[in-house]
Design a protein around this motif. Structure first.
Motif, PDB file in Angstrom:
ATOM      1  N   ALA A  57     -11.985   8.633  -7.859  1.00 29.71           N
ATOM      2  CA  ALA A  57     -11.335   9.749  -8.544  1.00 29.71           C
ATOM      3  C   ALA A  57      -9.837   9.456  -8.608  1.00 29.71           C
ATOM      4  O   ALA A  57      -9.297   8.758  -7.745  1.00 29.71           O
ATOM      5  CB  ALA A  57     -11.592  11.064  -7.814  1.00 29.71           C
ATOM      6  N   ILE A  58      -9.183   9.953  -9.633  1.00 30.56           N
ATOM      7  CA  ILE A  58      -7.733   9.815  -9.762  1.00 30.56           C
ATOM      8  C   ILE A  58      -7.078  11.081  -9.241  1.00 30.56           C
ATOM      9  O   ILE A  58      -7.463  12.194  -9.619  1.00 30.56           O
ATOM     10  CB  ILE A  58      -7.317   9.572 -11.223  1.00 30.56           C
ATOM     11  N   ALA A  88      -4.714   6.264  -0.437  1.00 30.52           N
ATOM     12  CA  ALA A  88      -5.018   6.010  -1.845  1.00 30.52           C
ATOM     13  C   ALA A  88      -4.891   4.536  -2.202  1.00 30.52           C
ATOM     14  O   ALA A  88      -4.304   3.731  -1.475  1.00 30.52           O
ATOM     15  CB  ALA A  88      -4.090   6.840  -2.739  1.00 30.52           C
ATOM     16  N   PHE A  89      -5.459   4.219  -3.388  1.00 28.94           N
ATOM     17  CA  PHE A  89      -5.400   2.879  -3.949  1.00 28.94           C
ATOM     18  C   PHE A  89      -4.534   2.936  -5.208  1.00 28.94           C
ATOM     19  O   PHE A  89      -5.002   3.356  -6.268  1.00 28.94           O
ATOM     20  CB  PHE A  89      -6.804   2.383  -4.310  1.00 28.94           C
ATOM     21  N   PRO A  90      -3.253   2.554  -5.130  1.00 25.19           N
ATOM     22  CA  PRO A  90      -2.397   2.578  -6.324  1.00 25.19           C
ATOM     23  C   PRO A  90      -2.851   1.544  -7.353  1.00 25.19           C
ATOM     24  O   PRO A  90      -3.354   0.471  -6.989  1.00 25.19           O
ATOM     25  CB  PRO A  90      -1.007   2.224  -5.781  1.00 25.19           C
ATOM     26  N   ARG A  91      -2.651   1.872  -8.621  1.00 16.40           N
ATOM     27  CA  ARG A  91      -2.993   0.923  -9.689  1.00 16.40           C
ATOM     28  C   ARG A  91      -1.971   1.037 -10.809  1.00 16.40           C
ATOM     29  O   ARG A  91      -1.673   2.150 -11.286  1.00 16.40           O
ATOM     30  CB  ARG A  91      -4.398   1.182 -10.224  1.00 16.40           C
ATOM     31  N   SER A  92      -1.445  -0.102 -11.234  1.00 13.74           N
ATOM     32  CA  SER A  92      -0.483  -0.164 -12.333  1.00 13.74           C
ATOM     33  C   SER A  92      -1.173  -0.627 -13.605  1.00 13.74           C
ATOM     34  O   SER A  92      -2.202  -1.312 -13.563  1.00 13.74           O
ATOM     35  CB  SER A  92       0.665  -1.124 -12.002  1.00 13.74           C
ATOM     36  N   CYS A  93      -0.580  -0.252 -14.719  1.00 12.60           N
ATOM     37  CA  CYS A  93      -1.094  -0.677 -16.025  1.00 12.60           C
ATOM     38  C   CYS A  93       0.080  -0.800 -16.993  1.00 12.60           C
ATOM     39  O   CYS A  93       1.008   0.006 -16.956  1.00 12.60           O
ATOM     40  CB  CYS A  93      -2.106   0.333 -16.537  1.00 12.60           C
ATOM     41  N   ILE A  94       0.041  -1.826 -17.840  1.00 14.91           N
ATOM     42  CA  ILE A  94       1.017  -1.992 -18.919  1.00 14.91           C
ATOM     43  C   ILE A  94       0.259  -2.293 -20.198  1.00 14.91           C
ATOM     44  O   ILE A  94      -0.723  -3.042 -20.189  1.00 14.91           O
ATOM     45  CB  ILE A  94       2.029  -3.125 -18.638  1.00 14.91           C
ATOM     46  N   LEU A 109      -2.814   6.886  -8.837  1.00 17.45           N
ATOM     47  CA  LEU A 109      -3.315   6.857  -7.470  1.00 17.45           C
ATOM     48  C   LEU A 109      -4.799   7.197  -7.498  1.00 17.45           C
ATOM     49  O   LEU A 109      -5.191   8.294  -7.917  1.00 17.45           O
ATOM     50  CB  LEU A 109      -2.565   7.858  -6.589  1.00 17.45           C
ATOM     51  N   TRP A 110      -5.615   6.235  -7.075  1.00 20.66           N
ATOM     52  CA  TRP A 110      -7.065   6.410  -7.027  1.00 20.66           C
ATOM     53  C   TRP A 110      -7.486   6.673  -5.590  1.00 20.66           C
ATOM     54  O   TRP A 110      -6.944   6.077  -4.654  1.00 20.66           O
ATOM     55  CB  TRP A 110      -7.768   5.160  -7.548  1.00 20.66           C
ATOM     56  N   VAL A 111      -8.449   7.563  -5.428  1.00 19.53           N
ATOM     57  CA  VAL A 111      -8.971   7.872  -4.101  1.00 19.53           C
ATOM     58  C   VAL A 111     -10.486   7.740  -4.124  1.00 19.53           C
ATOM     59  O   VAL A 111     -11.125   7.781  -5.185  1.00 19.53           O
ATOM     60  CB  VAL A 111      -8.571   9.291  -3.644  1.00 19.53           C
ATOM     61  N   LEU A 112     -11.058   7.582  -2.931  1.00 23.97           N
ATOM     62  CA  LEU A 112     -12.507   7.537  -2.777  1.00 23.97           C
ATOM     63  C   LEU A 112     -12.995   8.870  -2.247  1.00 23.97           C
ATOM     64  O   LEU A 112     -12.395   9.451  -1.339  1.00 23.97           O
ATOM     65  CB  LEU A 112     -12.909   6.415  -1.819  1.00 23.97           C
ATOM     66  N   VAL A 121     -12.296  10.309   1.344  1.00 25.26           N
ATOM     67  CA  VAL A 121     -12.580   9.257   2.323  1.00 25.26           C
ATOM     68  C   VAL A 121     -11.389   8.307   2.327  1.00 25.26           C
ATOM     69  O   VAL A 121     -11.092   7.681   1.300  1.00 25.26           O
ATOM     70  CB  VAL A 121     -13.868   8.485   1.974  1.00 25.26           C
ATOM     71  N   VAL A 122     -10.678   8.220   3.437  1.00 27.98           N
ATOM     72  CA  VAL A 122      -9.480   7.373   3.481  1.00 27.98           C
ATOM     73  C   VAL A 122      -9.884   5.907   3.417  1.00 27.98           C
ATOM     74  O   VAL A 122     -10.979   5.529   3.875  1.00 27.98           O
ATOM     75  CB  VAL A 122      -8.649   7.658   4.744  1.00 27.98           C
ATOM     76  N   PRO A 123      -9.036   5.052   2.824  1.00 27.06           N
ATOM     77  CA  PRO A 123      -9.388   3.635   2.669  1.00 27.06           C
ATOM     78  C   PRO A 123      -9.824   2.960   3.963  1.00 27.06           C
ATOM     79  O   PRO A 123     -10.774   2.161   3.959  1.00 27.06           O
ATOM     80  CB  PRO A 123      -8.089   3.024   2.128  1.00 27.06           C
ATOM     81  N   GLY A 124      -9.153   3.278   5.066  1.00 26.98           N
ATOM     82  CA  GLY A 124      -9.473   2.613   6.322  1.00 26.98           C
ATOM     83  C   GLY A 124     -10.867   2.890   6.840  1.00 26.98           C
ATOM     84  O   GLY A 124     -11.399   2.133   7.664  1.00 26.98           O
TER      85      GLY A 124
END
Length: 242
Positions: A57-58, A88-94, A109-112, A121-124
């Motif tokens: 999810a974003i 979160a899992f950051p993601r860039s786009c151009i 910022l993407w999360v699980l 659910v935290v990444p760790g």
């Protein structure tokens, strides 16, 4: 596996507004689709996550626009994951035009989420790792948008065509809701130049959301969407128009 993913995309009539410009919802959708395709290469597809009881999810997204491409243009989208944070899992786009000139860029910022409880659910504790890295010129992590007193109000229901595979309103549709609150006479000469969205909770089919919004004389538009049941905010956005 290369940590930068690239794909080409040609704009069709459904991707553009009545003036031939790429719709903000298409901007969000193209970046979302590129991220999903990259996750497929990284063996983190919806099906693979579902087998682990998870889904993507974003939570927040910021887009800075240099120029919106037009109907028939072929663009190149480039995306890569950043360094994973505690939550979160950051993601860039151009996105570039056919001459290699930048059109827009984003940071999301993407999360699980747990598929059963829909809890974060935290990444760790997820068992998921991404090959994150940074490059020059990345946008900063998008922050939260504080509640504001906004002058105009209306309501809008969430309908079937706005749902994604998780059964809730797709994040890209927030941009359509924003655009629908302003008339063609405004959009004709005022393309979007900056957009920040904070996704706070899910909205499901049949939910009718309370919308509060306001356009400032400087061309800054604010929108808050809240669920009357409990009064909690579903999403907030801030957009700057030329």
């Amino acid at each position: 596996m290369e940590s930068i993913y690239r794909r080409n995309f040609t704009l069709s009539t459904n991707d553009c507004d009545r003036f031939g410009r790429m719709k903000p919802s298409t901007v969000l959708g193209v970046m979302q689709d590129a991220a999903s395709a990259h996750c497929q290469q990284l063996h983190l597809t919806r099906e693979e996550l579902a087998s682990m009881g998870l889904f993507w999810a974003i939570s927040r997204q910021h887009v800075a626009v240099t120029r919106l491409p037009r109907l028939g243009d072929t663009v190149t989208v480039e995306t890569w994951p950043g360094k994973t944070s505690r939550v979160a899992f950051p993601r860039s786009c151009i996105c570039y035009d056919s001459m290699g000139r930048e059109l827009f860029r984003s940071m999301s910022l993407w999360v699980l989420m747990d598929a059963k409880t829909h809890a974060l659910v935290v990444p760790g504790k997820s068992g998921i790792e991404l090959p994150g890295h940074t490059r020059d010129g990345e946008l900063p992590m998008p922050g939260s948008l504080a509640p504001m007193h906004l002058q105009a109000q209306c309501q809008r229901p969430v309908v079937f065509s706005e749902l994604d595979g998780n059964g809730h309103m797709n994040n890209t549709r927030c941009a359509d809701w924003m655009m629908d609150l302003l008339p063609s006479s405004f959009h004709q000469d005022h393309p979007v130049r900056d957009l920040t969205v904070s996704y706070l909770t899910e909205a499901r089919e049949g939910d009718t959301l309370d919308l509060s919004y306001q356009l400032s004389p400087e061309g800054v538009f604010h929108l808050d969407a809240a669920n009357p049941s409990g009064g909690h905010r579903v999403f907030s956005l801030e957009a700057r128009f030329l």
